[in-house]
Design a protein around this motif. Structure first.
Motif, mmCIF file in Angstrom:
data_model
loop_
_atom_site.group_PDB
_atom_site.id
_atom_site.type_symbol
_atom_site.label_atom_id
_atom_site.label_comp_id
_atom_site.label_asym_id
_atom_site.label_seq_id
_atom_site.Cartn_x
_atom_site.Cartn_y
_atom_site.Cartn_z
ATOM 1 N N GLU A 39 0.870 -1.150 -0.132
ATOM 2 C CA GLU A 39 0.073 -0.168 -0.056
ATOM 3 C C GLU A 39 0.845 1.161 0.015
ATOM 4 O OE1 GLU A 39 -3.310 1.145 -0.354
ATOM 5 O OE2 GLU A 39 -2.297 3.019 0.194
ATOM 6 N N ARG A 40 0.621 2.020 -1.080
ATOM 7 C CA ARG A 40 1.614 3.456 -1.147
ATOM 8 C C ARG A 40 1.231 4.269 -0.017
ATOM 9 N NH1 ARG A 40 -1.480 6.468 -6.085
ATOM 10 N NH2 ARG A 40 -3.333 6.631 -4.979
ATOM 11 N N THR A 49 -9.618 6.001 -2.311
ATOM 12 C CA THR A 49 -10.978 6.504 -2.301
ATOM 13 C C THR A 49 -11.860 6.005 -1.222
ATOM 14 O OG1 THR A 49 -10.758 6.411 -4.886
ATOM 15 C CG2 THR A 49 -12.998 6.550 -3.895
ATOM 16 N N SER A 50 -11.350 5.043 -0.814
ATOM 17 C CA SER A 50 -12.174 4.122 0.439
ATOM 18 C C SER A 50 -12.300 5.092 1.563
ATOM 19 C CB SER A 50 -11.500 2.972 0.727
ATOM 20 O OG SER A 50 -11.643 1.778 -0.333
ATOM 21 N N GLY A 54 -18.884 6.565 2.138
ATOM 22 C CA GLY A 54 -20.033 6.606 2.804
ATOM 23 C C GLY A 54 -19.786 5.419 3.845
ATOM 24 N N MET A 56 -22.150 2.750 2.842
ATOM 25 C CA MET A 56 -23.486 2.193 3.204
ATOM 26 C C MET A 56 -23.464 0.862 2.488
ATOM 27 S SD MET A 56 -25.945 5.238 2.400
ATOM 28 C CE MET A 56 -25.257 5.766 0.917
ATOM 29 N N ALA A 172 4.116 -0.358 -5.223
ATOM 30 C CA ALA A 172 4.517 -1.740 -5.823
ATOM 31 C C ALA A 172 4.282 -1.716 -7.164
ATOM 32 C CB ALA A 172 4.024 -2.806 -5.247
ATOM 33 N N TYR A 305 -16.682 1.563 -8.400
ATOM 34 C CA TYR A 305 -17.611 2.807 -8.691
ATOM 35 C C TYR A 305 -18.318 3.121 -7.418
ATOM 36 C CZ TYR A 305 -21.463 5.341 -10.920
ATOM 37 O OH TYR A 305 -22.315 6.418 -11.119
ATOM 38 N N PHE A 309 -17.628 -0.945 -0.873
ATOM 39 C CA PHE A 309 -18.056 -1.329 0.439
ATOM 40 C C PHE A 309 -19.037 -2.437 0.402
ATOM 41 C CE2 PHE A 309 -15.226 2.084 1.479
ATOM 42 C CZ PHE A 309 -14.675 1.812 2.670
ATOM 43 N N LEU A 310 -19.968 -1.950 -0.640
ATOM 44 C CA LEU A 310 -20.891 -3.025 -0.717
ATOM 45 C C LEU A 310 -20.489 -4.414 -1.638
ATOM 46 C CD1 LEU A 310 -24.197 -3.904 -0.671
ATOM 47 C CD2 LEU A 310 -24.276 -2.604 -2.993
HETATM 48 C C1 LIG Z 1 -17.924 10.288 -1.747
HETATM 49 C C2 LIG Z 1 -18.059 8.781 -1.649
HETATM 50 C C3 LIG Z 1 -18.831 7.971 -0.965
HETATM 51 C C4 LIG Z 1 -19.198 6.517 -1.396
HETATM 52 N N1 LIG Z 1 -20.075 6.005 -0.548
HETATM 53 C C5 LIG Z 1 -19.897 4.567 -0.588
HETATM 54 C C6 LIG Z 1 -20.810 3.776 0.006
HETATM 55 O O1 LIG Z 1 -21.842 4.371 0.801
HETATM 56 N N2 LIG Z 1 -20.810 2.611 -0.256
HETATM 57 C C7 LIG Z 1 -20.182 2.005 -0.918
HETATM 58 O O2 LIG Z 1 -20.089 0.672 -1.182
HETATM 59 N N3 LIG Z 1 -19.322 2.586 -1.663
HETATM 60 C C8 LIG Z 1 -19.313 3.877 -1.687
HETATM 61 N N4 LIG Z 1 -18.341 4.554 -2.328
HETATM 62 C C9 LIG Z 1 -17.381 3.882 -3.394
HETATM 63 C C10 LIG Z 1 -16.115 3.182 -2.725
HETATM 64 O O3 LIG Z 1 -15.427 4.199 -1.981
HETATM 65 C C11 LIG Z 1 -14.991 3.012 -3.816
HETATM 66 O O4 LIG Z 1 -16.124 1.979 -4.771
HETATM 67 C C12 LIG Z 1 -14.074 2.095 -3.277
HETATM 68 O O5 LIG Z 1 -13.289 2.784 -2.302
HETATM 69 C C13 LIG Z 1 -13.209 1.824 -4.168
HETATM 70 O O6 LIG Z 1 -12.164 0.939 -3.380
HETATM 71 P P1 LIG Z 1 -10.778 0.466 -4.125
HETATM 72 O O7 LIG Z 1 -10.105 -0.323 -3.157
HETATM 73 O O8 LIG Z 1 -11.014 -0.255 -5.590
HETATM 74 O O9 LIG Z 1 -10.045 1.624 -4.390
HETATM 75 P P2 LIG Z 1 -9.310 2.584 -3.310
HETATM 76 O O10 LIG Z 1 -10.084 2.723 -2.179
HETATM 77 O O11 LIG Z 1 -8.754 3.876 -4.122
HETATM 78 O O12 LIG Z 1 -7.931 1.655 -2.947
HETATM 79 C C14 LIG Z 1 -6.792 1.806 -4.015
HETATM 80 C C15 LIG Z 1 -5.565 1.538 -3.007
HETATM 81 O O13 LIG Z 1 -4.497 1.374 -3.816
HETATM 82 C C16 LIG Z 1 -3.324 2.071 -3.413
HETATM 83 N N5 LIG Z 1 -2.443 2.162 -4.429
HETATM 84 C C17 LIG Z 1 -2.528 2.574 -5.776
HETATM 85 N N6 LIG Z 1 -1.403 2.327 -6.442
HETATM 86 C C18 LIG Z 1 -0.661 1.770 -5.717
HETATM 87 C C19 LIG Z 1 0.845 1.129 -5.951
HETATM 88 N N7 LIG Z 1 1.397 1.477 -7.180
HETATM 89 N N8 LIG Z 1 1.250 0.495 -4.946
HETATM 90 C C20 LIG Z 1 0.670 0.204 -3.863
HETATM 91 N N9 LIG Z 1 -0.547 0.917 -3.496
HETATM 92 C C21 LIG Z 1 -1.250 1.608 -4.370
HETATM 93 C C22 LIG Z 1 -4.010 3.414 -2.981
HETATM 94 O O14 LIG Z 1 -3.037 4.300 -2.404
HETATM 95 C C23 LIG Z 1 -5.223 2.886 -2.492
HETATM 96 O O15 LIG Z 1 -4.988 2.920 -0.972
HETATM 97 C C24 LIG Z 1 -18.160 6.059 -2.411
HETATM 98 C C25 LIG Z 1 -17.202 6.863 -2.850
HETATM 99 C C26 LIG Z 1 -17.258 8.157 -2.561
HETATM 100 C C27 LIG Z 1 -16.030 8.853 -3.375
#
Ligand SMILES: Cc1cc2nc3c(=O)[nH]c(=O)nc-3n(C[C@H](O)[C@H](O)[C@H](O)COP(=O)(O)OP(=O)(O)OC[C@H]3O[C@@H](n4cnc5c(N)ncnc54)[C@H](O)[C@@H]3O)c2cc1C
Length: 336
Positions: A39-40, A49-50, A54, A56, A172, A305, A309-310
């Motif tokens: 994790e960077r 983004t997580s 929210g 939910m 990474a 998208y 969390f869902l």
């Molecule tokens: C305002 C808002 C409200 C939301 N509300 C909800 C909700 O109520 N319910 C729900 O289910 N979803 C919700 N979402 C959507 C949800 O947040 C996203 O779908 C989810 O966070 C995506 O997760 P992810 O793990 O794919 O990406 P991320 O959470 O972005 O995780 C990717 C990780 O990879 C790391 N990374 C990137 N490149 C590298 C690298 N080269 N080496 C090491 N680490 C790296 C990043 O630092 C990051 O920590 C919401 C989003 C927003 C913006």
């Protein structure tokens, strides 16, 4: 379709400890794989983004604007949240609307299931703070919510307990890693998946002792779903805009709409203290659906998208099912 391809006990490297990477790491570590997460960010997860979500867990409400695969995977995820984190609150969600948005309220009711209508006294019983504020609401009793900034550290601790390792401050590259690599980099994976785009979601956290809510309340709005989520200790998250932009600032218009929505839910929010404004980029493919892309021992899980969390628990279970038994889910998996 069944297709055994990869050894079920290989070491696994996961890139990204956001909600997708964390659930993958947990299920793979519990299944006996030697798991390392890179994790960077530091442990605060500020670059994910997580961090902004929210949290939910609302498969029935989300059906209003989603393909059936979202509630299908979402309802499975609810089981996994319950199983792995039994303290996850499942107190349901409420949907309310002002009289002028009545048509949109009825449309929402038509497009969703697993709710019951509640009249004004019923609303007051569920949420005394809302007594007399709305004529009726929709109550989705089986929905839950998590607080991302609490549950991510809990997930990270559970991964360590299951024998996995998380290396923070560790950016990474997939090509430098051995064994099975699961790319969960969210929007940062665009270098490998050019179709990905970021959809801006803005949020505001406010604080007041004047209002008490025990579950997320959605206010029907013609442009995007607006909601108030109780965070405990008098804090509430107001979310979330959905804007086709990768700018990361919070606009005046968005702040007005989010704060206006809170004020419309309860005027006492007008006196609340603004604690934080922020935004995150939701990683999305053109169809706004999640995808598990498989290319030999390199798997990419992305496009969560507005449903990270869902969906993350069910997606992690599918990826594990593929590695362990070669099971392919045709709706979300693409094999090169
Ligand atoms: C305002 C808002 C409200 C939301 N509300 C909800 C909700 O109520 N319910 C729900 O289910 N979803 C919700 N979402 C959507 C949800 O947040 C996203 O779908 C989810 O966070 C995506 O997760 P992810 O793990 O794919 O990406 P991320 O959470 O972005 O995780 C990717 C990780 O990879 C790391 N990374 C990137 N490149 C590298 C690298 N080269 N080496 C090491 N680490 C790296 C990043 O630092 C990051 O920590 C919401 C989003 C927003 C913006």
């Amino acid at each position: 379709m069944y297709q055994k391809k990869l050894p079920g006990d290989s070491p696994v490297s996961i890139i990204g400890a956001g909600i997708a990477g964390a659930w993958h790491a947990l299920l793979f570590a519990q299944a006996g794989h030697a798991v390392t997460v890179h994790e960077r960010s530091d442990a605060s997860m500020g670059q994910s983004t997580s961090h902004w979500a929210g949290g939910m867990l609302a498969p029935w409400c989300e059906a209003e604007a989603s393909e059936p695969v979202i509630p299908r995977l979402g309802t499975r995820s609810l089981d996994l949240w319950r199983q792995h984190f039994p303290r996850t609150p499942f107190r349901g969600s409420l949907v309310v609307a002002h009289a002028r948005d009545r048509a949109d309220f009825e449309r929402f009711a038509k497009l969703t299931t697993n709710y019951r209508r509640v009249d004004a006294p019923g609303l007051g019983e569920l949420e005394p703070a809302l007594e007399g504020r709305f004529r009726e609401g929709l109550f989705y009793p089986d929905e839950g919510h998590v607080e991302p900034r609490r549950v991510l550290p809990e997930l990270h601790a559970a991964i360590a307990k299951a024998g996995g390792t998380i290396a923070f401050n560790s950016a990474a590259e997939a090509d430098d890693l051995e064994g099975i690599v699961i790319d969960c980099r969210g929007i940062a994976a665009r270098d490998a998946q050019s179709e990905l785009r970021g959809v801006k979601g803005e949020m505001i956290v406010i604080e007041t002792a004047e209002v008490d809510l025990s579950r997320p309340v959605r206010l029907i709005h013609p442009r995007f779903p607006l909601y108030v989520i109780p965070r405990g200790d008098g804090r509430f998250m107001l979310g979330a805009t959905s804007i086709e932009s990768e700018a990361t600032f919070v606009s005046v218009r968005s702040a007005l709409e989010l704060l206006g929505a809170a004020y419309a839910v309860h005027p006492a929010f007008g006196e609340a203290r603004i604690v934080e404004l922020g935004s995150g980029l939701r990683p999305a493919f053109p169809d706004n659906l999640p995808r598990i892309s498989i290319e030999q021992d390199h798997i990419a899980v992305n496009g969560l998208y507005r449903h990270g969390f869902l969906l993350a628990p069910a997606l992690a279970e599918l990826t594990l099912g593929y590695i362990a038994r070669g099971v392919i889910d045709n709706e979300v998996m693409q094999c090169a």
